[in-house]
Design an enzyme around this catalytic site. Structure first.
Site, mmCIF file in Angstrom:
data_model
loop_
_atom_site.group_PDB
_atom_site.id
_atom_site.type_symbol
_atom_site.label_atom_id
_atom_site.label_comp_id
_atom_site.label_asym_id
_atom_site.label_seq_id
_atom_site.Cartn_x
_atom_site.Cartn_y
_atom_site.Cartn_z
ATOM 1 N N SER A 31 0.819 -1.081 -0.058
ATOM 2 C CA SER A 31 -0.017 -0.129 -0.056
ATOM 3 C C SER A 31 0.874 1.388 0.076
ATOM 4 O O SER A 31 0.383 2.423 -0.502
ATOM 5 C CB SER A 31 -1.026 -0.136 1.179
ATOM 6 O OG SER A 31 -0.242 -0.093 2.369
ATOM 7 N N ASP A 82 10.681 0.803 -1.753
ATOM 8 C CA ASP A 82 9.835 -0.166 -1.330
ATOM 9 C C ASP A 82 9.489 -0.107 0.236
ATOM 10 O O ASP A 82 10.248 0.510 0.787
ATOM 11 C CB ASP A 82 10.368 -1.677 -1.541
ATOM 12 C CG ASP A 82 9.378 -2.901 -1.263
ATOM 13 O OD1 ASP A 82 8.354 -2.863 -1.068
ATOM 14 O OD2 ASP A 82 9.782 -4.076 -1.461
ATOM 15 N N GLY A 83 8.456 -0.497 0.577
ATOM 16 C CA GLY A 83 7.965 -0.471 1.979
ATOM 17 C C GLY A 83 8.570 -1.756 2.697
ATOM 18 O O GLY A 83 9.437 -2.579 2.352
ATOM 19 N N ALA A 84 7.955 -1.915 4.244
ATOM 20 C CA ALA A 84 8.402 -2.944 4.666
ATOM 21 C C ALA A 84 7.264 -3.010 6.090
ATOM 22 O O ALA A 84 6.474 -2.270 6.063
ATOM 23 C CB ALA A 84 9.660 -2.517 5.625
ATOM 24 N N GLY A 96 7.406 -8.798 3.399
ATOM 25 C CA GLY A 96 6.619 -9.981 2.620
ATOM 26 C C GLY A 96 5.491 -10.439 3.317
ATOM 27 O O GLY A 96 4.575 -11.210 2.880
ATOM 28 N N GLY A 97 4.869 -9.083 4.056
ATOM 29 C CA GLY A 97 3.447 -9.245 4.309
ATOM 30 C C GLY A 97 2.558 -9.345 3.190
ATOM 31 O O GLY A 97 1.418 -10.101 3.175
ATOM 32 N N GLU A 104 11.187 -9.120 -4.352
ATOM 33 C CA GLU A 104 11.610 -7.830 -3.731
ATOM 34 C C GLU A 104 13.090 -7.994 -3.548
ATOM 35 O O GLU A 104 13.712 -6.867 -3.499
ATOM 36 C CB GLU A 104 10.723 -7.746 -2.456
ATOM 37 C CG GLU A 104 9.293 -7.138 -3.006
ATOM 38 C CD GLU A 104 8.381 -7.133 -1.618
ATOM 39 O OE1 GLU A 104 7.391 -6.645 -1.858
ATOM 40 O OE2 GLU A 104 8.983 -7.572 -0.413
ATOM 41 N N LYS A 122 6.162 1.199 11.824
ATOM 42 C CA LYS A 122 6.893 0.063 11.381
ATOM 43 C C LYS A 122 8.194 0.011 12.129
ATOM 44 O O LYS A 122 9.031 -0.877 11.983
ATOM 45 C CB LYS A 122 7.001 0.262 9.882
ATOM 46 C CG LYS A 122 5.761 0.042 9.379
ATOM 47 C CD LYS A 122 5.174 -1.283 9.045
ATOM 48 C CE LYS A 122 3.630 -0.884 8.262
ATOM 49 N NZ LYS A 122 4.243 -0.893 6.947
HETATM 50 C C1 5RP Z 1 5.190 -6.987 0.406
HETATM 51 C C2 5RP Z 1 5.893 -6.117 1.348
HETATM 52 C C3 5RP Z 1 5.426 -4.710 1.872
HETATM 53 O O1 5RP Z 1 6.542 -3.973 1.386
HETATM 54 C C4 5RP Z 1 5.124 -4.802 3.062
HETATM 55 O O2 5RP Z 1 4.265 -5.754 3.407
HETATM 56 C C5 5RP Z 1 4.376 -3.200 3.756
HETATM 57 O O3 5RP Z 1 3.359 -3.202 2.967
HETATM 58 P P1 5RP Z 1 2.416 -1.747 3.080
HETATM 59 O O4 5RP Z 1 3.109 -0.753 2.558
HETATM 60 O O5 5RP Z 1 1.031 -2.226 2.568
HETATM 61 O O6 5RP Z 1 2.311 -1.788 4.582
HETATM 62 O O7 5RP Z 1 6.901 -6.666 1.887
HETATM 63 O O8 5RP Z 1 5.452 -8.110 0.201
#
Ligand code: 5RP
Length: 218
Positions: A31, A82-84, A96-97, A104, A122
């Site tokens: 997201s 990328d997010g985390a 990896g959520g 990734e 986070k």
């Molecule tokens: C997807 C991920 C995302 O970066 C992680 O889950 C964070 O997601 P979000 O930005 O929706 O909080 O690793 O595999």
């Protein structure tokens, strides 16, 4: 604390500064990254294209008018955004959520700079409260689960979910990850594991955290 949506958006917009003109960039999944893609769409002519970390992101990039390129034809990427799910103060991450961890990890490894964008929820002292995703070859699922129990975790199969690579995911609960690079190496040495969602050996180079006081950088 800034709302999670506004925090994500602030971090996503701040990441635009890391995108250089006429380059190919790597784009993650989730997201927060979706907000980054939205912001990037307005500047798409600055880019040569993007390498995507998931089918979901590829669709969004294409819809935003950004060309999706094959990593095999681009060489090293200048930046990966990328997010985390979690970050610690040393920019080591749990990811990896969304189940895209292996691609990734590949795109992060193939990039000169990894910029991680998160809201302040986070940031943690010790990684592991968020269950650690591990992508496994389907026939190895139970075998790998037993090895993860031996390492002190409680793996739970993410049922009804298949990764873009056709594999399964085990979410490992109950880990307090004191030595992230060592655990990453240990898990990734188990036969049948494709990747662990620990990004410690190749951690982020910058983490941008959207907070009420502005965007903080780790
Ligand atoms: C997807 C991920 C995302 O970066 C992680 O889950 C964070 O997601 P979000 O930005 O929706 O909080 O690793 O595999």
């Amino acid at each position: 604390m800034l709302g999670s949506e506004s925090g994500k958006k602030a971090a996503a917009i701040a990441a635009l500064e890391f995108v250089e003109d006429d380059t190919v960039i790597g784009v993650g999944t989730g997201s927060t990254v979706n907000l980054f893609i939205e912001a990037l769409a307005a500047q798409r002519r600055r880019l040569r294209g993007a390498v995507s970390s998931s089918n979901a992101t590829s669709k969004r990039l294409a819809a935003a008018g950004i060309e999706v390129l094959d990593l095999n034809s681009t060489g090293t990427l200048e930046v990966y955004v990328d997010g985390a799910d979690e970050t610690d103060a040393h920019r080591r991450l749990v990811k990896g959520g969304g189940g895209a961890l292996t691609r990734e990890k590949i795109v992060a490894a193939a990039s000169r700079k990894f910029v991680c964008i998160v809201d302040e929820s986070k940031l943690v002292d010790v990684l592991g409260k968020f269950p650690l995703p591990v992508e496994v070859i389907p026939m190895a699922r139970s075998y790998v689960a037993r090895q993860l129990v031996a390492l002190g975790g409680q793996p739970v199969w993410r049922e009804q979910f298949v990764t873009d690579n056709g594999n399964h995911v085990l979410d490992v609960h109950g880990l307090r990850i004191i030595d992230p690079p060592a655990l990453e190496a240990q898990i990734e040495s188990i036969v049948g594991v494709v990747a662990a969602g620990l990004f410690a050996r190749r951690s982020a180079d910058a983490v941008l955290i959207g907070t009420a006081a502005g965007v903080k950088r780790l």
